[in-house]
Design a protein around this motif. Structure first.
Motif, short mmCIF file in Angstrom:
data_model
loop_
_atom_site.label_atom_id
_atom_site.label_comp_id
_atom_site.label_asym_id
_atom_site.label_seq_id
_atom_site.Cartn_x
_atom_site.Cartn_y
_atom_site.Cartn_z
N ALA A 59 0.83 -1.20 0.09
CA ALA A 59 -0.06 0.13 0.11
C ALA A 59 0.94 1.20 -0.04
O ALA A 59 2.16 1.19 0.39
CB ALA A 59 -0.96 0.02 1.27
N GLU A 60 0.40 2.26 -0.34
CA GLU A 60 0.98 3.54 -0.55
C GLU A 60 -0.05 4.67 0.11
O GLU A 60 -1.23 4.66 -0.30
CB GLU A 60 1.29 4.20 -1.81
N LEU A 61 0.42 5.56 0.79
CA LEU A 61 -0.26 6.74 1.40
C LEU A 61 0.58 8.08 0.92
O LEU A 61 1.60 8.17 0.52
CB LEU A 61 0.03 6.72 2.94
N ASP A 62 -0.38 9.04 0.99
CA ASP A 62 0.09 10.19 0.52
C ASP A 62 0.18 11.20 1.84
O ASP A 62 -0.45 11.80 2.21
CB ASP A 62 -1.00 11.02 -0.37
N ALA A 63 1.55 11.68 2.06
CA ALA A 63 1.88 12.53 3.28
C ALA A 63 1.51 13.66 3.28
O ALA A 63 0.94 14.26 4.16
CB ALA A 63 3.39 12.36 3.43
N ALA A 64 1.31 14.23 2.16
CA ALA A 64 0.71 15.94 1.94
C ALA A 64 -0.76 15.84 2.10
O ALA A 64 -1.46 16.82 2.34
CB ALA A 64 1.04 16.25 0.62
N SER A 65 -1.59 14.72 2.16
CA SER A 65 -2.95 14.76 2.36
C SER A 65 -3.44 14.68 3.85
O SER A 65 -4.69 14.54 4.14
CB SER A 65 -3.72 13.43 1.62
N VAL A 66 -2.42 14.88 4.66
CA VAL A 66 -2.62 14.88 6.27
C VAL A 66 -3.82 15.83 6.57
O VAL A 66 -4.02 16.93 6.06
CB VAL A 66 -1.57 15.19 7.15
N ASP A 74 -1.68 20.90 10.14
CA ASP A 74 -1.62 19.81 9.02
C ASP A 74 -0.24 20.65 8.34
O ASP A 74 0.34 19.88 7.83
CB ASP A 74 -2.60 20.11 8.02
N GLY A 75 -0.14 21.81 8.13
CA GLY A 75 0.83 22.57 7.39
C GLY A 75 2.17 22.25 8.00
O GLY A 75 3.47 22.16 7.37
N HIS A 76 2.16 22.45 9.38
CA HIS A 76 3.46 22.09 10.12
C HIS A 76 3.81 20.52 9.79
O HIS A 76 5.04 20.52 9.76
CB HIS A 76 3.12 22.30 11.67
N LEU A 77 2.84 19.65 10.08
CA LEU A 77 3.04 18.34 9.75
C LEU A 77 3.84 18.14 8.39
O LEU A 77 4.64 16.99 8.24
CB LEU A 77 1.93 17.35 9.86
N LYS A 78 3.29 18.54 7.45
CA LYS A 78 3.83 18.52 6.23
C LYS A 78 5.40 19.21 5.70
O LYS A 78 5.92 18.70 4.91
CB LYS A 78 2.95 19.23 5.02
N SER A 79 5.57 19.87 6.77
CA SER A 79 7.03 20.75 6.63
C SER A 79 8.16 19.95 7.05
O SER A 79 7.98 18.73 7.06
CB SER A 79 6.98 21.98 7.73
N ALA A 80 9.33 20.44 6.92
CA ALA A 80 10.56 19.82 7.07
C ALA A 80 10.65 19.16 8.52
O ALA A 80 11.53 18.48 8.83
CB ALA A 80 11.76 20.63 6.58
N ASP A 81 10.16 20.11 9.35
CA ASP A 81 9.96 19.75 10.89
C ASP A 81 9.47 18.46 11.16
O ASP A 81 9.80 17.54 12.02
CB ASP A 81 9.22 20.75 11.55
N PHE A 82 8.71 17.75 10.15
CA PHE A 82 8.08 16.45 10.45
C PHE A 82 8.38 15.56 9.30
O PHE A 82 9.17 14.92 9.07
CB PHE A 82 6.54 16.50 10.73
N TRP A 83 7.24 15.83 8.16
CA TRP A 83 7.14 14.71 7.12
C TRP A 83 7.86 15.03 5.90
O TRP A 83 8.06 14.20 5.04
CB TRP A 83 5.75 14.32 6.78
N HIS A 84 8.37 16.34 5.69
CA HIS A 84 9.09 16.75 4.42
C HIS A 84 8.22 16.16 3.21
O HIS A 84 8.60 15.65 2.36
CB HIS A 84 10.46 15.88 4.25
N ALA A 85 7.04 16.34 3.33
CA ALA A 85 6.13 15.87 2.19
C ALA A 85 6.44 16.40 0.92
O ALA A 85 6.02 15.44 0.03
CB ALA A 85 4.65 16.51 2.74
#
Length: 183
Positions: A59-66, A74-85
């Protein structure tokens, strides 16, 4: 010795239906509350063999879809601090084995988050089969796993007054899967 398939599940290729499947997570915030969110499950397949040992899952998931219900978080989670989406948009799981675990199942495999791959074991339940109104045979599964976010390079945090940190290390991931049998 081959382990039989769960009653009702038949051998064949199944495609995970993203519109009827969810991937969610829960993490402790400030040591006192839980934050929940979802991530889109974009593609996946289940190959059901004649027995559990010859079956597999990917399976694959889209990190930017948080989606946690808070656009700033959500923006912080997508950032380099967390997921580097932007740099690492795809999370993936590829099974290496499936075994019976009492009435449930253990699916072991490689989980890749943030470019880091670790072996995990999904505690899995077979939810049954059905034929949808369009004549598609479906199989349902639910699975859970708890990971250490630090093991996946997700180390951002902030100290809070009185001791402790803002974001807990343990993350619970839950999957609810509906898969359509092909052919």
């Amino acid at each position: 010795m081959a382990t039989p398939l769960p009653a009702g599940l038949t051998a064949g290729a199944y495609e995970i239906d993203p519109s009827h499947s969810t991937a969610s997570f829960t993490v402790r915030h400030a040591g006192i509350a839980k934050v929940r969110g979802t991530i889109a499950l974009t593609t996946g397949s289940i190959s059901v063999g004649d027995d559990l040992e010859s079956s597999s899952v990917s399976a694959e998931l889209d990190a930017a879809s948080v989606n946690t219900g808070d656009a700033n978080r959500d923006g912080h989670l997508k950032s380099a601090d967390f997921w580097h989406a932007e740099e690492r948009p795809v999370w993936s799981f590829i099974s290496s084995s499936i075994t019976a675990d009492g009435d449930d199942y253990a699916i072991t495999g490689d989980l890749t988050i943030n470019g880091v791959t670790k072996t995990v074991e999904l505690e899995t339940e077979f939810e049954g089969t059905a034929v949808d109104p369009f004549g598609n045979p479906r199989a349902g599964f639910s699975a859970e796993v708890e990971i250490s976010r630090k093991e996946f390079g997700l180390t951002w945090n902030a100290a809070i007054e009185g001791g402790g940190v803002l974001v807990g290390d343990k993350v619970k991931i839950a999957l609810d899967i509906s898969a359509i049998k092909k052919g």
